[in-house]
Design a protein around this motif. Sequence first.
Motif, PDB file in Angstrom:
ATOM      1  N   ARG A   1      -1.276  11.808   6.860  1.00  0.00           N
ATOM      2  CA  ARG A   1      -2.413  11.407   6.019  1.00  0.00           C
ATOM      3  C   ARG A   1      -2.038  10.256   5.102  1.00  0.00           C
ATOM      4  N   ILE A   2      -0.841  10.331   4.519  1.00  0.00           N
ATOM      5  CA  ILE A   2      -0.395   9.253   3.635  1.00  0.00           C
ATOM      6  C   ILE A   2      -0.298   7.941   4.403  1.00  0.00           C
ATOM      7  N   LEU A   3       0.311   7.993   5.590  1.00  0.00           N
ATOM      8  CA  LEU A   3       0.461   6.787   6.392  1.00  0.00           C
ATOM      9  C   LEU A   3      -0.882   6.263   6.880  1.00  0.00           C
ATOM     10  N   GLN A   4      -1.750   7.164   7.308  1.00  0.00           N
ATOM     11  CA  GLN A   4      -3.059   6.740   7.791  1.00  0.00           C
ATOM     12  C   GLN A   4      -3.815   5.962   6.711  1.00  0.00           C
ATOM     13  N   ASP A   5      -3.796   6.477   5.482  1.00  0.00           N
ATOM     14  CA  ASP A   5      -4.488   5.801   4.386  1.00  0.00           C
ATOM     15  C   ASP A   5      -3.813   4.475   4.043  1.00  0.00           C
ATOM     16  N   ALA A   6      -2.478   4.472   4.035  1.00  0.00           N
ATOM     17  CA  ALA A   6      -1.748   3.244   3.721  1.00  0.00           C
ATOM     18  C   ALA A   6      -1.963   2.188   4.803  1.00  0.00           C
ATOM     19  N   LEU A   7      -1.990   2.612   6.061  1.00  0.00           N
ATOM     20  CA  LEU A   7      -2.212   1.681   7.166  1.00  0.00           C
ATOM     21  C   LEU A   7      -3.617   1.086   7.111  1.00  0.00           C
TER      22      LEU A   7
ATOM     23  N   SER B   1       0.813  -1.216   0.000  1.00  0.00           N
ATOM     24  CA  SER B   1       0.000   0.000   0.000  1.00  0.00           C
ATOM     25  C   SER B   1       0.850   1.271   0.000  1.00  0.00           C
ATOM     26  N   LEU B   2       2.068   1.199   0.548  1.00  0.00           N
ATOM     27  CA  LEU B   2       2.966   2.358   0.545  1.00  0.00           C
ATOM     28  C   LEU B   2       3.783   2.447  -0.736  1.00  0.00           C
ATOM     29  N   GLY B   3       3.984   1.292  -1.388  1.00  0.00           N
ATOM     30  CA  GLY B   3       4.848   1.274  -2.556  1.00  0.00           C
ATOM     31  C   GLY B   3       6.311   1.428  -2.202  1.00  0.00           C
TER      32      GLY B   3
ATOM     33  N   LEU C   1     -10.239  -7.293  13.562  1.00  0.00           N
ATOM     34  CA  LEU C   1      -9.816  -6.001  13.053  1.00  0.00           C
ATOM     35  C   LEU C   1     -10.483  -4.919  13.893  1.00  0.00           C
ATOM     36  N   MET C   2      -9.680  -3.988  14.415  1.00  0.00           N
ATOM     37  CA  MET C   2     -10.188  -2.932  15.293  1.00  0.00           C
ATOM     38  C   MET C   2      -9.679  -1.576  14.810  1.00  0.00           C
ATOM     39  N   TYR C   3      -9.747  -1.348  13.511  1.00  0.00           N
ATOM     40  CA  TYR C   3      -9.133  -0.168  12.907  1.00  0.00           C
ATOM     41  C   TYR C   3      -9.755   1.133  13.389  1.00  0.00           C
ATOM     42  N   LEU C   4      -8.893   2.106  13.691  1.00  0.00           N
ATOM     43  CA  LEU C   4      -9.276   3.498  13.909  1.00  0.00           C
ATOM     44  C   LEU C   4      -8.293   4.381  13.152  1.00  0.00           C
ATOM     45  N   ASP C   5      -8.779   5.496  12.605  1.00  0.00           N
ATOM     46  CA  ASP C   5      -7.879   6.427  11.938  1.00  0.00           C
ATOM     47  C   ASP C   5      -7.076   7.206  12.973  1.00  0.00           C
ATOM     48  N   SER C   6      -6.261   8.139  12.495  1.00  0.00           N
ATOM     49  CA  SER C   6      -5.351   8.855  13.399  1.00  0.00           C
ATOM     50  C   SER C   6      -6.100   9.605  14.497  1.00  0.00           C
ATOM     51  N   ALA C   7      -7.153  10.301  14.127  1.00  0.00           N
ATOM     52  CA  ALA C   7      -7.916  11.053  15.133  1.00  0.00           C
ATOM     53  C   ALA C   7      -8.575  10.113  16.136  1.00  0.00           C
ATOM     54  N   GLY C   8      -9.164   9.035  15.645  1.00  0.00           N
ATOM     55  CA  GLY C   8      -9.820   8.074  16.528  1.00  0.00           C
ATOM     56  C   GLY C   8      -8.832   7.365  17.429  1.00  0.00           C
ATOM     57  N   TYR C   9      -7.675   7.012  16.891  1.00  0.00           N
ATOM     58  CA  TYR C   9      -6.664   6.324  17.692  1.00  0.00           C
ATOM     59  C   TYR C   9      -6.087   7.261  18.756  1.00  0.00           C
TER      60      TYR C   9
ATOM     61  N   ASP D   1       6.447  10.116  27.563  1.00  0.00           N
ATOM     62  CA  ASP D   1       5.106  10.455  28.029  1.00  0.00           C
ATOM     63  C   ASP D   1       4.136  10.093  26.910  1.00  0.00           C
ATOM     64  N   PRO D   2       3.320   9.061  27.104  1.00  0.00           N
ATOM     65  CA  PRO D   2       2.456   8.613  26.004  1.00  0.00           C
ATOM     66  C   PRO D   2       1.429   9.648  25.565  1.00  0.00           C
ATOM     67  N   ALA D   3       1.138  10.631  26.403  1.00  0.00           N
ATOM     68  CA  ALA D   3       0.159  11.660  26.043  1.00  0.00           C
ATOM     69  C   ALA D   3       0.754  12.752  25.163  1.00  0.00           C
ATOM     70  N   ARG D   4       2.101  12.843  25.110  1.00  0.00           N
ATOM     71  CA  ARG D   4       2.709  13.974  24.408  1.00  0.00           C
ATOM     72  C   ARG D   4       3.795  13.606  23.402  1.00  0.00           C
ATOM     73  N   ASP D   5       4.369  12.419  23.506  1.00  0.00           N
ATOM     74  CA  ASP D   5       5.598  12.127  22.768  1.00  0.00           C
ATOM     75  C   ASP D   5       5.414  11.378  21.456  1.00  0.00           C
ATOM     76  N   PHE D   6       4.176  11.088  21.056  1.00  0.00           N
ATOM     77  CA  PHE D   6       3.977  10.273  19.863  1.00  0.00           C
ATOM     78  C   PHE D   6       2.889  10.847  18.958  1.00  0.00           C
ATOM     79  N   THR D   7       2.943  10.434  17.696  1.00  0.00           N
ATOM     80  CA  THR D   7       1.877  10.708  16.735  1.00  0.00           C
ATOM     81  C   THR D   7       1.134   9.392  16.512  1.00  0.00           C
ATOM     82  N   TYR D   8      -0.093   9.311  16.967  1.00  0.00           N
ATOM     83  CA  TYR D   8      -0.862   8.078  16.837  1.00  0.00           C
ATOM     84  C   TYR D   8      -1.496   8.028  15.448  1.00  0.00           C
ATOM     85  N   LEU D   9      -1.128   7.016  14.677  1.00  0.00           N
ATOM     86  CA  LEU D   9      -1.484   6.962  13.261  1.00  0.00           C
ATOM     87  C   LEU D   9      -2.723   6.106  12.991  1.00  0.00           C
TER      88      LEU D   9
END
Length: 328
Positions: free
Chosen positions: A271-277, A66-68, A297-305, A117-125
Amino acid sequence: MHAFRSGRRIACAAVHAIVALCGVTAAQAQQSPGYPTRPVTLIVPYAPGGTTDVVVRRFAAALQKSLGQSVVVENKPGGAGTMGALALRQARPDGYTLSMMPVTVFRQPFIQKTAFDPARDFTYLSRITGYTFGVVVRADSPWKSWPDFLAAARARPGNVSYGSPGQFSSPHITMIELTTRENLTVNHVPFKGDADCLNSLMGNHVQLCAAGSAAGTLVDAGKLRWLNLWTAQRSPRWPDAPTLRELGYDMVSNSPYGVAGPKGMDPQVVRILQDALRRAAEDPLHLAALKQQDQDLMYLDSAGYTRFAMQQIAQEKALVERLGIKAE
């Protein structure tokens, strides 16, 4: 004069062709996000051969499509599944270093001091799936049921040992809850993943394992037996294994996990990663791996995750305080 005009026409045609070619190239450049242009590393914070590793390697193959671009799986076991989170803290936020994020990442900072710090140190995809957990014994174990184990543990306090995929991993935490409710004294042996735990069980070094569905292949082969499963309903694959709810515990433990990157990632790359994931999560190759491991399967997009992560952080804090657990 005629030759001059012909030459000029040819030259003009060549110029128009170059301009047209440059126009196509420019349009293509505008459409291309410039990511990814090189291999992406996906960290699995557990040892090779366990439930997470088996599923994620199939997922990585689907993500590669999906990423190519190539996706390299890197195992970083230890630290109760937090080694990937630690790696992200040191990684550049360019989208080329990602990690699977188990629930232990949300829990561990309340058990001991961590460098993240899990609340601040990551981008949840994207959230991807969750586990099927349970308690498994060897097929020749005298314990045919969970009550059999409880009776034996009460009769021999401190003499029964169980393994888990890591100190303060979700299986370990759930076993703490179960043994606390039953007022049992048992020995916990932490491993670096399901594979190590199950190998120890097969070698009779521990009497049972709190494990993921990596045990399922050995159960299907008649070498192990589930004493219970921690799912909401009985598994169609193992219909004889009772759930915790059926055994009198109002508990479900499935420890959802997903994919995250370092904080500060470019929104376009997100956005690219979210769609590819999402495409990778829904790919038949990955869905077949989930089915094989009895996972949903329990998929959530970036905002939902991201919302899920913040809610889970609060829940894990409350759980740690309720159980009174701290690293020694």
